[in-house]
Design an enzyme around this catalytic site. Sequence first.
Site, PDB file in Angstrom:
ATOM      1  CD  GLU A 188      47.499 -23.442   5.052  1.00 28.96           C
ATOM      2  OE1 GLU A 188      48.630 -22.933   4.859  1.00 28.96           O
ATOM      3  OE2 GLU A 188      46.997 -24.295   4.292  1.00 28.96           O
ATOM      4  CB  SER A 189      51.054 -20.360   9.735  1.00 31.41           C
ATOM      5  OG  SER A 189      50.496 -19.552   8.713  1.00 31.41           O
ATOM      6  NE  ARG A 190      55.915 -26.082   8.150  1.00 32.35           N
ATOM      7  CZ  ARG A 190      56.051 -27.200   7.460  1.00 32.35           C
ATOM      8  NH1 ARG A 190      55.486 -28.314   7.910  1.00 32.35           N
ATOM      9  NH2 ARG A 190      56.721 -27.229   6.325  1.00 32.35           N
ATOM     10  CG  LEU A 191      50.372 -21.458  13.875  1.00 35.97           C
ATOM     11  CD1 LEU A 191      49.515 -20.202  13.865  1.00 35.97           C
ATOM     12  CD2 LEU A 191      51.309 -21.465  15.080  1.00 35.97           C
TER      13      LEU A 191
END
Length: 212
Positions: A188-191
Amino acid sequence: MNADAFRIEAMEQGLSRSSLDPDPIRLFEQWYTAAIETALPEPNAMSLCTVDEGGQPYVRTVLLKLFDRQGFVFFTNFESRKARQIDRNPQVAALFPWVALARQVQITGRAERIPTAESLRYFATRPRGSQIGAWSSPQSQVITSRSLLEAKVAEMKQRFAHGEIPLPDFWGGYRIVPSRIEFWQGRESRLHDRFLYTRDPGGSWGIERLAP
């Protein structure tokens, strides 16, 4: 488990250094098996990048047919653009873009022709139509119409109407011998979680986490 459910679970779990298999080939086998079990279309499709003599990269999709501790094998016409580029510059990259699973595997290394006996064993397992196709297509060459290709197929069908179809001397396999393999797990959240395996001169693999 279907692809949507797998994607959600995999993104929640992510990857940790402690959970990784020390052997990237075994880890690839686990991920590849998961891609098959989720009924992902053509899980063996990989994007293959080669470079021409002027430094221009080319990328296309090929199918992984075999893999083992030595590397990853695909087959092609030795007179094709990709084969001619590999023969000049064997350094290649390949990517398994399992987007539906929020996963990618990137492989970089050296491509080398496999022994003819290995190509012959695989060629013998291909459907007869695919064997005829290998004989018929001047891969990557300019043709003026599809009818010429179809005429060549008809010619080859007649030529090999009886008995087994032999392996063309201009067709066979390449093995990508990996020097680096990166496993990318979407989060999630590009992490995202990214782990890079790098082979040392002795053949052992080191593992490093990369920032997303």
